[in-house]
Design a protein around this motif. Structure first.
Motif, mmCIF file in Angstrom:
data_model
loop_
_atom_site.group_PDB
_atom_site.id
_atom_site.type_symbol
_atom_site.label_atom_id
_atom_site.label_comp_id
_atom_site.label_asym_id
_atom_site.label_seq_id
_atom_site.Cartn_x
_atom_site.Cartn_y
_atom_site.Cartn_z
ATOM 1 N N TYR A 159 0.817 -1.223 0.000
ATOM 2 C CA TYR A 159 0.000 0.000 0.000
ATOM 3 C C TYR A 159 0.844 1.263 0.000
ATOM 4 C CZ TYR A 159 -3.252 -3.558 1.737
ATOM 5 O OH TYR A 159 -4.000 -4.700 1.881
ATOM 6 N N ASP A 160 2.066 1.162 0.526
ATOM 7 C CA ASP A 160 2.905 2.347 0.672
ATOM 8 C C ASP A 160 3.778 2.619 -0.547
ATOM 9 O OD1 ASP A 160 4.305 0.005 1.141
ATOM 10 O OD2 ASP A 160 5.694 0.933 2.569
ATOM 11 N N VAL A 161 3.618 1.828 -1.609
ATOM 12 C CA VAL A 161 4.373 2.067 -2.842
ATOM 13 C C VAL A 161 3.517 2.922 -3.776
ATOM 14 C CG1 VAL A 161 5.421 1.029 -4.893
ATOM 15 C CG2 VAL A 161 5.659 -0.095 -2.663
ATOM 16 N N PRO A 162 3.871 4.183 -3.961
ATOM 17 C CA PRO A 162 3.061 5.054 -4.831
ATOM 18 C C PRO A 162 3.289 4.744 -6.305
ATOM 19 C CG PRO A 162 4.966 6.242 -4.028
ATOM 20 C CD PRO A 162 4.995 4.913 -3.341
ATOM 21 N N VAL A 163 2.292 5.064 -7.107
ATOM 22 C CA VAL A 163 2.390 4.921 -8.562
ATOM 23 C C VAL A 163 2.355 6.325 -9.151
ATOM 24 C CG1 VAL A 163 1.373 3.939 -10.647
ATOM 25 C CG2 VAL A 163 1.192 2.706 -8.467
ATOM 26 N N GLU A 164 3.455 6.729 -9.748
ATOM 27 C CA GLU A 164 3.579 8.088 -10.270
ATOM 28 C C GLU A 164 3.650 8.075 -11.792
ATOM 29 O OE1 GLU A 164 6.235 9.721 -6.468
ATOM 30 O OE2 GLU A 164 7.123 9.583 -8.480
ATOM 31 N N VAL A 165 3.278 9.196 -12.401
ATOM 32 C CA VAL A 165 3.362 9.338 -13.848
ATOM 33 C C VAL A 165 4.612 10.137 -14.194
ATOM 34 C CG1 VAL A 165 1.930 11.422 -13.828
ATOM 35 C CG2 VAL A 165 2.143 10.064 -15.932
ATOM 36 N N ILE A 166 5.309 9.700 -15.240
ATOM 37 C CA ILE A 166 6.516 10.403 -15.682
ATOM 38 C C ILE A 166 6.428 10.604 -17.194
ATOM 39 C CG2 ILE A 166 8.055 9.591 -13.849
ATOM 40 C CD1 ILE A 166 9.049 7.457 -15.798
ATOM 41 N N PRO A 167 7.100 11.613 -17.706
ATOM 42 C CA PRO A 167 7.056 11.865 -19.155
ATOM 43 C C PRO A 167 7.890 10.852 -19.930
ATOM 44 C CG PRO A 167 8.542 13.415 -18.087
ATOM 45 C CD PRO A 167 7.856 12.647 -16.985
ATOM 46 N N GLY A 168 7.686 10.845 -21.239
ATOM 47 C CA GLY A 168 8.470 9.979 -22.106
ATOM 48 C C GLY A 168 7.728 8.720 -22.502
ATOM 49 N N LYS A 169 8.284 8.019 -23.478
ATOM 50 C CA LYS A 169 7.706 6.762 -23.955
ATOM 51 C C LYS A 169 8.561 5.599 -23.490
ATOM 52 C CE LYS A 169 6.105 4.318 -28.080
ATOM 53 N NZ LYS A 169 5.838 4.407 -29.540
ATOM 54 N N LEU A 170 7.922 4.587 -22.929
ATOM 55 C CA LEU A 170 8.596 3.398 -22.410
ATOM 56 C C LEU A 170 9.669 3.767 -21.384
ATOM 57 C CD1 LEU A 170 8.898 1.296 -25.704
ATOM 58 C CD2 LEU A 170 7.224 1.056 -23.858
ATOM 59 N N THR A 171 9.358 4.755 -20.567
ATOM 60 C CA THR A 171 10.262 5.168 -19.493
ATOM 61 C C THR A 171 9.851 4.523 -18.162
ATOM 62 O OG1 THR A 171 8.862 7.143 -19.285
ATOM 63 C CG2 THR A 171 10.914 7.369 -20.519
ATOM 64 N N ASP A 172 8.948 3.571 -18.224
ATOM 65 C CA ASP A 172 8.390 2.938 -17.033
ATOM 66 C C ASP A 172 9.475 2.184 -16.256
ATOM 67 O OD1 ASP A 172 5.351 3.126 -18.096
ATOM 68 O OD2 ASP A 172 6.680 2.437 -19.699
ATOM 69 N N HIS A 173 9.422 2.303 -14.934
ATOM 70 C CA HIS A 173 10.371 1.564 -14.097
ATOM 71 C C HIS A 173 9.917 1.577 -12.636
ATOM 72 C CE1 HIS A 173 11.687 5.763 -13.702
ATOM 73 N NE2 HIS A 173 12.122 5.421 -12.497
ATOM 74 N N TYR A 174 10.439 0.614 -11.900
ATOM 75 C CA TYR A 174 10.247 0.589 -10.449
ATOM 76 C C TYR A 174 11.563 0.993 -9.814
ATOM 77 C CZ TYR A 174 9.918 -1.202 -5.696
ATOM 78 O OH TYR A 174 9.954 -1.308 -4.323
ATOM 79 N N ASP A 175 11.499 1.970 -8.919
ATOM 80 C CA ASP A 175 12.691 2.474 -8.234
ATOM 81 C C ASP A 175 12.789 1.811 -6.866
ATOM 82 O OD1 ASP A 175 14.650 3.852 -6.902
ATOM 83 O OD2 ASP A 175 13.959 5.841 -7.496
ATOM 84 N N PRO A 176 13.703 0.838 -6.700
ATOM 85 C CA PRO A 176 13.794 0.123 -5.427
ATOM 86 C C PRO A 176 14.382 0.961 -4.293
ATOM 87 C CG PRO A 176 15.533 -0.595 -6.898
ATOM 88 C CD PRO A 176 14.654 0.314 -7.690
ATOM 89 N N THR A 177 15.150 1.982 -4.633
ATOM 90 C CA THR A 177 15.755 2.803 -3.586
ATOM 91 C C THR A 177 14.714 3.689 -2.905
ATOM 92 O OG1 THR A 177 16.348 4.505 -5.206
ATOM 93 C CG2 THR A 177 17.984 2.806 -4.744
ATOM 94 N N ARG A 178 13.747 4.177 -3.676
ATOM 95 C CA ARG A 178 12.699 5.027 -3.118
ATOM 96 C C ARG A 178 11.365 4.302 -2.981
ATOM 97 N NH1 ARG A 178 13.655 11.221 -4.882
ATOM 98 N NH2 ARG A 178 15.923 11.170 -5.011
ATOM 99 N N ARG A 179 11.325 3.063 -3.460
ATOM 100 C CA ARG A 179 10.114 2.250 -3.433
ATOM 101 C C ARG A 179 8.956 3.004 -4.088
ATOM 102 N NH1 ARG A 179 7.725 0.551 0.863
ATOM 103 N NH2 ARG A 179 7.357 -1.580 0.149
ATOM 104 N N VAL A 180 9.196 3.388 -5.332
ATOM 105 C CA VAL A 180 8.210 4.130 -6.122
ATOM 106 C C VAL A 180 8.100 3.485 -7.496
ATOM 107 C CG1 VAL A 180 7.684 6.335 -7.229
ATOM 108 C CG2 VAL A 180 8.686 6.307 -4.948
ATOM 109 N N MET A 181 6.869 3.348 -7.979
ATOM 110 C CA MET A 181 6.663 2.882 -9.338
ATOM 111 C C MET A 181 6.338 4.078 -10.211
ATOM 112 S SD MET A 181 4.038 0.068 -10.867
ATOM 113 C CE MET A 181 4.686 -1.081 -9.687
ATOM 114 N N ARG A 182 7.064 4.193 -11.311
ATOM 115 C CA ARG A 182 6.849 5.315 -12.219
ATOM 116 C C ARG A 182 6.439 4.775 -13.584
ATOM 117 N NH1 ARG A 182 11.836 6.779 -9.559
ATOM 118 N NH2 ARG A 182 11.424 8.359 -7.963
#
Length: 226
Positions: free
Chosen positions: A57-80
């Motif tokens: 529940y504590d992993v936010p899902v954020e939107v980022i610009p660009g095409k196919l720039t999707d990734h999960y950031d393990p250091t900040r525990r954020v999905m972009r």
């Protein structure tokens, strides 16, 4: 000159594979971006649903610009997620979003290849920036230990690329299994998602082949100093 010597031919197959893989992932994503999923979910909704169902529940899902720039950031525990995936309801968007949640599940479970990859990221970031500089300096100055040190540092890049393969393949397998098990995508939609993720996986294979080819090239060039 060094840049145009015969050893460059070693890189040609790798560069061709990389170009084909990049074209394949882009064209496959574009193809299945035209097919909406029957349930009407967006990529962000699927990501949030899967994360919550796994207690993240504590992993936010954020939107980022660009095409196919999707990734999960393990250091900040954020999905972009890229805008197309975040807001899109296509089969391609759902597949990519589910793939990134696969990385979040790996992080939660301390999936061994992911743990190893994350642990060597600082070393790889340093190595990728300085290995070629040291190699060139050693080659120009005729300092064999410096050449060997440059090769050793670049080897860390190769190891990173190889470890990335099981991490990415596992995330895709997890994504497809959960999309089918939870009925998020239907059978024909799953085939589209699988095609997108398979094409994306080839870019990682191409990166590994390119890194290995570069390492072989460095080793061959270094032997000229013997």
């Amino acid at each position: 000159m060094f840049y145009f010597d015969s050893s460059f031919i070693i890189l040609i197959p790798a560069l061709i594979i990389a170009a084909v893989a990049q074209y394949k992932v882009s064209s496959t994503f574009d193809k299945y971006s035209r097919f909406g999923n029957r349930n009407g979910y967006t990529g962000s909704q699927v990501a949030r649903m899967l994360l919550d169902n796994n207690g993240l529940y504590d992993v936010p899902v954020e939107v980022i610009p660009g095409k196919l720039t999707d990734h999960y950031d393990p250091t900040r525990r954020v999905m972009r997620l890229s805008e197309e995936v975040f807001y899109g309801n296509s089969v391609a968007s759902i597949g990519v979003a589910a793939h990134e949640t696969g990385h979040a599940f790996q992080h939660k479970e301390r999936y061994a290849p992911l743990v190893i990859r994350n642990s060597i990221v600082p070393v790889v970031n340093f190595s990728s920036n300085i290995s070629w500089l040291l190699f060139f300096a050693g080659f120009v100055l005729g300092i064999k230990p410096l050449i060997n040190f440059g090769i050793l540092l670049f080897s860390a890049v190769v190891i990173f690329q190889l470890i990335t393969l099981p991490v990415e393949f596992d995330a895709s397998s997890r994504a497809l299994r959960i999309l089918e098990r939870r009925g998020i995508l239907y059978s024909e939609e799953l085939r589209g998602a699988k095609a997108v993720l398979s094409a994306a996986a080839m870019t990682y294979v191409a990166a590994a082949i390119t890194a290995i080819s570069n390492l072989i090239r460095l080793i061959l060039i270094s032997r000229r100093e013997d």
